[in-house]
Design an enzyme around this catalytic site. Sequence first.
Site, short mmCIF file in Angstrom:
data_model
loop_
_atom_site.label_atom_id
_atom_site.label_comp_id
_atom_site.label_asym_id
_atom_site.label_seq_id
_atom_site.Cartn_x
_atom_site.Cartn_y
_atom_site.Cartn_z
N HIS A 1 6.97 -22.35 -54.35
CA HIS A 1 6.16 -21.67 -55.35
C HIS A 1 6.92 -20.45 -55.84
O HIS A 1 8.06 -20.19 -55.40
CB HIS A 1 4.79 -21.29 -54.76
CG HIS A 1 4.87 -20.56 -53.45
ND1 HIS A 1 5.44 -19.30 -53.34
CD2 HIS A 1 4.47 -20.89 -52.20
CE1 HIS A 1 5.37 -18.89 -52.09
NE2 HIS A 1 4.81 -19.85 -51.37
N ASP B 1 5.40 -12.19 -45.17
CA ASP B 1 5.37 -12.44 -43.72
C ASP B 1 5.94 -11.20 -43.02
O ASP B 1 7.08 -11.18 -42.57
CB ASP B 1 6.16 -13.70 -43.40
CG ASP B 1 5.52 -14.94 -44.00
OD1 ASP B 1 4.72 -15.58 -43.31
OD2 ASP B 1 5.78 -15.23 -45.18
N GLN C 1 8.29 -10.14 -47.97
CA GLN C 1 7.43 -9.12 -47.34
C GLN C 1 6.07 -9.72 -46.96
O GLN C 1 5.37 -9.20 -46.10
CB GLN C 1 7.25 -7.98 -48.34
CG GLN C 1 6.42 -6.82 -47.88
CD GLN C 1 7.12 -6.03 -46.80
OE1 GLN C 1 8.29 -5.70 -46.95
NE2 GLN C 1 6.42 -5.77 -45.73
N HIS D 1 8.73 -18.12 -53.29
CA HIS D 1 10.05 -18.58 -52.85
C HIS D 1 11.09 -18.36 -53.95
O HIS D 1 12.22 -17.92 -53.68
CB HIS D 1 10.01 -20.09 -52.55
CG HIS D 1 9.06 -20.50 -51.47
ND1 HIS D 1 8.03 -21.39 -51.69
CD2 HIS D 1 9.00 -20.17 -50.15
CE1 HIS D 1 7.38 -21.59 -50.56
NE2 HIS D 1 7.93 -20.86 -49.61
P1 AMP Z 1 7.64 -20.29 -46.00
O1 AMP Z 1 8.13 -21.45 -46.81
O2 AMP Z 1 6.16 -20.09 -46.06
O3 AMP Z 1 8.18 -20.30 -44.59
O4 AMP Z 1 8.24 -18.99 -46.68
C1 AMP Z 1 9.61 -18.88 -46.91
C2 AMP Z 1 9.94 -17.48 -47.37
O5 AMP Z 1 9.21 -17.20 -48.56
C3 AMP Z 1 9.56 -16.41 -46.34
O6 AMP Z 1 10.55 -15.41 -46.32
C4 AMP Z 1 8.26 -15.90 -46.90
O7 AMP Z 1 7.99 -14.56 -46.53
C5 AMP Z 1 8.50 -16.00 -48.39
N1 AMP Z 1 7.23 -16.03 -49.13
C6 AMP Z 1 6.17 -16.83 -48.89
N2 AMP Z 1 5.16 -16.54 -49.73
C7 AMP Z 1 5.59 -15.53 -50.51
C8 AMP Z 1 5.00 -14.76 -51.57
N3 AMP Z 1 3.75 -15.00 -52.01
N4 AMP Z 1 5.74 -13.79 -52.15
C9 AMP Z 1 7.00 -13.53 -51.71
N5 AMP Z 1 7.62 -14.22 -50.73
C10 AMP Z 1 6.92 -15.20 -50.13
#
Ligand code: AMP
Length: 281
Positions: free
Chosen positions: A34, A151, A149, A37
């Site tokens: 999304h 997470d 940020q 990412h």
């Molecule tokens: P994930 O695929 O959920 O493991 O996330 C991968 C990376 O994208 C991690 O560093 C998350 O913190 C970041 N991330 C997830 N959602 C968001 C968001 N809404 N805004 C910014 N970064 C995000």
Amino acid sequence: VTTIDSVAAVRATVTAARAAGRRVGLVPTMGFLHEGHLSLCDIARRRADVVVLSIFVNPLQFGVGEDLARYPRDIQRDARLAASRGVDILFVPDPAQVYPEGGAAVRVRAPDLEDRLCGRFRPGHFEGVLTIVAKLFNIVPADVAVFGQKDLQQLALVRRMTSDLNFALEIVAGPVIREPDGLALSSRNAYLDPDARRAATALYRSLQAAQAAFSAGEHDPAGLAGAARAILDAAGGVTTQYVEVVDVISLDTPSHARPGHAVAVAAVVGETRLIDNHLLI
Ligand code: AMP
């Protein structure tokens, strides 16, 4: 975008790029991409010559009864989105590439930082996260890695691991990207039915309530958490796990809230566990 699924091939490609004097940026994700990412890819693009986006749904960081089996996946869509944002290498290993022995006998832990906030509700989660991130840092020898940020605890843990274990790369954080109504983008938002999607706005509204109280002079962390909790409690279908004001490095609750401290929330909305946070200004 070049898709690579082998550990040896991505390491060889990245090592060659660095030997040729190019800076490499890494964006680790679990896919179902999304705008959150993709914003991290944009940051990596500005700081590096070669952007590597990894997509790996890491079994080690899912607890029993969590959503590993149904975690949303769409690699073809992800590849299109990554290409459209200038990602050079999509690293998409399968679990047998990452865990050839079937698991990780050696793991990375940070007891003081992981057994709080989300760690209290997801035992073993951050051990799985730190272990996969350490492995990715070794598999993809990057100059810079970009994390969201969103997470907050993961970011604090990764920063601390990088310094404690002397990984030779820079950690950069990207801001939380939100829907127009404030809901933080998350791959897990795909689980929300229309009622839950409406209720999910309570997380962001709770953070805004805490900010409003802070701006009005409330500097007591418990008072700020109370302002946020009132919004969550008033929303139907939202079960709050925690609301805390924390220092973003130590994750400790300060005696007085200051700008830069985070208000962090976790709640189950419908069946879906969501997290969000806001840095006080
Ligand atoms: P994930 O695929 O959920 O493991 O996330 C991968 C990376 O994208 C991690 O560093 C998350 O913190 C970041 N991330 C997830 N959602 C968001 C968001 N809404 N805004 C910014 N970064 C995000």
